[in-house]
Design an enzyme around this catalytic site. Structure first.
Site, PDB file in Angstrom:
ATOM      1  N   ASP A   1      66.438  16.900  14.962  1.00 46.41           N
ATOM      2  CA  ASP A   1      65.338  16.017  15.340  1.00 46.41           C
ATOM      3  C   ASP A   1      64.052  16.809  15.593  1.00 46.41           C
ATOM      4  O   ASP A   1      64.039  17.708  16.436  1.00 46.41           O
ATOM      5  CB  ASP A   1      65.751  15.268  16.619  1.00 46.41           C
ATOM      6  N   ASP A   2      62.992  16.461  14.880  1.00 46.60           N
ATOM      7  CA  ASP A   2      61.671  17.072  15.080  1.00 46.60           C
ATOM      8  C   ASP A   2      61.637  18.558  14.734  1.00 46.60           C
ATOM      9  O   ASP A   2      60.910  19.336  15.358  1.00 46.60           O
ATOM     10  CB  ASP A   2      61.185  16.871  16.519  1.00 46.60           C
TER      11      ASP A   2
ATOM     12  N   CYS B   1      61.451   9.173  13.439  1.00 47.11           N
ATOM     13  CA  CYS B   1      62.882   9.026  13.724  1.00 47.11           C
ATOM     14  C   CYS B   1      63.564   7.813  13.104  1.00 47.11           C
ATOM     15  O   CYS B   1      64.415   7.949  12.223  1.00 47.11           O
ATOM     16  CB  CYS B   1      63.088   8.987  15.235  1.00 47.11           C
TER      17      CYS B   1
ATOM     18  N   ARG C   1      66.208   7.459   9.810  1.00 43.66           N
ATOM     19  CA  ARG C   1      67.630   7.184   9.987  1.00 43.66           C
ATOM     20  C   ARG C   1      68.060   5.929   9.229  1.00 43.66           C
ATOM     21  O   ARG C   1      69.189   5.844   8.731  1.00 43.66           O
ATOM     22  CB  ARG C   1      67.949   7.078  11.479  1.00 43.66           C
TER      23      ARG C   1
ATOM     24  N   LYS D   1      72.645  10.943  18.012  1.00 43.54           N
ATOM     25  CA  LYS D   1      71.595   9.933  18.180  1.00 43.54           C
ATOM     26  C   LYS D   1      71.686   8.855  17.111  1.00 43.54           C
ATOM     27  O   LYS D   1      71.750   9.142  15.919  1.00 43.54           O
ATOM     28  CB  LYS D   1      70.236  10.637  18.114  1.00 43.54           C
TER      29      LYS D   1
ATOM     30  N   HIS E   1      69.659   5.187  17.086  1.00 51.99           N
ATOM     31  CA  HIS E   1      68.247   4.797  16.960  1.00 51.99           C
ATOM     32  C   HIS E   1      67.933   3.819  15.835  1.00 51.99           C
ATOM     33  O   HIS E   1      66.800   3.742  15.361  1.00 51.99           O
ATOM     34  CB  HIS E   1      67.364   6.058  16.815  1.00 51.99           C
TER      35      HIS E   1
ATOM     36  N   HIS F   1      64.155  17.857  19.739  1.00 55.74           N
ATOM     37  CA  HIS F   1      63.280  16.797  20.259  1.00 55.74           C
ATOM     38  C   HIS F   1      63.065  16.985  21.762  1.00 55.74           C
ATOM     39  O   HIS F   1      63.947  17.460  22.465  1.00 55.74           O
ATOM     40  CB  HIS F   1      63.963  15.452  19.978  1.00 55.74           C
TER      41      HIS F   1
ATOM     42  N   ASP G   1      64.895  15.037  10.584  1.00 53.40           N
ATOM     43  CA  ASP G   1      64.415  13.660  10.400  1.00 53.40           C
ATOM     44  C   ASP G   1      62.930  13.570  10.107  1.00 53.40           C
ATOM     45  O   ASP G   1      62.451  12.567   9.592  1.00 53.40           O
ATOM     46  CB  ASP G   1      64.780  12.792  11.611  1.00 53.40           C
ATOM     47  N   ASN G   2      62.183  14.613  10.415  1.00 56.02           N
ATOM     48  CA  ASN G   2      60.749  14.650  10.138  1.00 56.02           C
ATOM     49  C   ASN G   2      60.253  16.054  10.451  1.00 56.02           C
ATOM     50  O   ASN G   2      61.033  16.926  10.845  1.00 56.02           O
ATOM     51  CB  ASN G   2      59.978  13.612  10.968  1.00 56.02           C
TER      52      ASN G   2
ATOM     53  N   LYS H   1      54.708  15.366  12.385  1.00 59.60           N
ATOM     54  CA  LYS H   1      55.526  14.152  12.458  1.00 59.60           C
ATOM     55  C   LYS H   1      54.639  12.904  12.470  1.00 59.60           C
ATOM     56  O   LYS H   1      53.543  12.913  13.033  1.00 59.60           O
ATOM     57  CB  LYS H   1      56.362  14.225  13.738  1.00 59.60           C
TER      58      LYS H   1
END
Length: 549
Positions: A40-41, A79, A83, A136, A138, A225, A331-332, A376
């Site tokens: 994540d991130d 995010c 996903r 996660k 989301h 994240h 994710d980004n 992001k």
């Protein structure tokens, strides 16, 4: 008699040969296990295989050296939309998560996965796979939208967009955000969430081993994240590593990526973000403050790498490592562009500790996304392009680097082809959306250099748009009265030179392609959409709350 004697002597040999052939054929047709790791991130150059040579990522280094990396792999910049596409093989609007995990009153913007878009778990389960998730989610807050209700046999993790890494819930709190197979789960004091996600994934793999079926594991770490929280021993590894500052490190990572073959030497690094102060203009105390933030961020990545090492060891222990495809993505891009967020007001302890709600900011994130532009939630390369590593000894040649130009939507058809699972045209009485992507199997096998999709790639998020067609990329950025921008990514992936004025024909062509795509995917003009009552992502930063991005 001699012929009979001859046959008797050779029957055991013939039997052994037949058995060996049968076993070889069985192994050849054995369905592969699939492990999908999402972090994540994480920015383009935030791990060793993509340029962060100051970081200790030996397990990712090994997967990369024994597997394949892509120069261009695209996500949806933030995010929940990422996903949605990853889990369904659809563009996010078609899957129902066009904006975020907020319900904006339209089917394409309902904020959770619709039933027409089948999850990886639903499809692979229909083909005889055990389906496991840890981490996660989301893409659906209500219980009927949770992982166990969307095809996963086993789930541990949290439902919302962000989570504290320490003491997430207490036993006297009935709304604890951690969930294990639809039941509340309580993290014990002193436990670290990255470890708990890994522990549960490995526990599920042990249980699955008795099922005698192939498995699909979706391992969705929330690190790195925010909030910036890490184990002291990991932070100590990086003390003093970042005293050179973000400007020098940004250049070093750019040069490292060139040496690794991930960036063309003729490509220029993106222009320096004017909102980021030059490192040498900071005071000594300011430099110490910002160094600590990056030390913690690095420690969080380091611990994910340790977890991947534990996963690899478990696969080997179970005798499944050689028949397992492992994919690693983010994710980004790294988070930036938002200064000191409201979350930091909740900080009650030093950066890195359980009381920290500090975030990563544009300064170090510009380094994390090096050599690309922006962050992001942006349609520039820094927002939508991140690492891609694939490891599968049966198919992938070691230390392979390909152009790729692949997207999240391509993973579902890839997995289904490798698994030999037919994508259902109808599921539980509902007609399924057709898959939007292309299989990457030929790419992974070294037969092609990049995806042959025959049409452009498209992005839309809160009014920001992009189209990628061959070397051309059209962007409509955010802001008041934004203007279209055009970039030649073959010569300018840093997106420094806007060519829109020089090529109005290309701009017109890509705008028309975008309009057609938007109509097919129920994309609504955001200027019209936001005139309706819109619930923006929450600024409530309590761990596990909805809508944190």
């Amino acid at each position: 008699m001699m012929k009979l004697h001859f046959l008797k002597k050779r029957l055991p040999l013939l039997g052994a040969l037949l058995l060996g052939t049968t076993l070889a054929m069985a192994q050849k047709t054995q369905k592969p296990n699939i492990v999908l790791i999402l972090v994540d991130d994480l920015g383009f150059s935030d791990i060793g295989p993509y340029g962060a040579t100051e970081l200790q990522t030996p397990n990712l280094d090994r997967l990369a050296s024994e597997g394949l990396r892509l120069k261009e792999f695209y996500n949806n910049s933030i995010c929940a939309p990422t996903r949605a596409s990853l889990l369904t093989g659809q563009y996010q609007h078609k899957a129902g998560v066009g904006y975020f995990n907020n319900n904006l009153g339209l089917a394409a913007y309902q904020g959770f996965l619709n039933r027409e878009s089948l999850t990886l778990a639903e499809v692979l389960k229909s083909g005889g796979y055990s389906t496991i998730m840890a981490g996660k989610w989301h893409v659906g807050d209500d219980k009927n939208q949770w992982p166990n209700q969307r095809g996963f046999d086993k789930f541990f993790g949290f439902i919302g967009g962000a989570s504290n890494y320490y003491e997430i819930g207490k036993e006297d709190n009935p709304t604890a955000p951690l969930i294990k197979n639809n039941q509340p789960y309580y993290l014990q004091p002193g436990k670290y969430l990255t470890d708990e996600i890994t522990n549960n994934a490995l526990e599920f793999l042990d249980e699955q081993n008795n099922e005698k079926k192939p498995f699909f594991l979706y391992l969705a770490f929330n690190a790195p994240h925010w909030p910036l929280q890490a184990l002291p021993a990991d932070i100590d590894k990086y003390k003093g590593k970042y005293n050179m500052g973000w400007d020098s490190l940004r250049q070093l990572r750019y040069q490292a990526a060139i040496k690794k073959g991930l960036i063309n030497p003729s490509q220029k690094i993106s222009k320096h973000d004017d909102q980021v102060k030059p490192w040498n203009t900071l005071t000594y105390d300011e430099q110490q403050y910002w160094q600590l933030r990056q030390e913690v961020f690095a420690a969080m990545i380091d611990h994910v790498d340790q977890s991947i090492g534990r996963l690899n060891a478990k696969l080997k222990e179970l005798g499944k490592d050689q028949n397992t495809l492992i994919i690693f993505i983010s994710d980004n891009g790294a988070q930036g562009g938002n200064g000191l967020r409201l979350y930091t007001q909740r900080t009650t302890g030093p950066v890195g500790t359980a009381g920290s709600y500090e975030t990563q900011n544009s300064n170090w994130s510009q380094t994390g996304n090096s050599p690309h532009r922006a962050y992001k939630d942006s349609p520039y390369e820094g927002g939508i392009s991140a690492p891609f590593i694939a490891w599968y000894p049966k198919l992938i040649q070691p230390n392979t680097i390909k152009q790729g130009t692949a997207h999240l939507i391509d993973l579902a058809p890839t997995f289904y082809e490798l698994a030999g699972v037919a994508y259902p045209q109808q599921y539980n009485g509902v007609k399924s959306n057709a898959l939007a992507g292309k299989s990457l199997v030929s790419l992974l096998a070294g037969k092609t250099e990049q995806v042959q999709r025959g049409e452009p790639l498209f992005w839309e998020r809160a009014g920001k748009q992009a189209v990628r067609d061959g070397k051309w990329k059209l962007i409509l950025p955010a802001g008041t009265n934004p203007k279209y921008e055009l970039y030649d990514l073959e010569t300018d992936r840093g997106e420094n030179n806007d060519l829109a004025a020089a090529h109005p024909d290309i701009v017109a062509k890509l705008k028309a392609a975008y309009r057609d795509w938007a109509a097919k995917n129920d994309v609504v003009d955001y200027n019209i959409l936001r005139q309706q009552p819109v619930t923006a992502p929450s600024t409530d930063a309590r761990p596990g709350r909805r809508n944190n991005n």
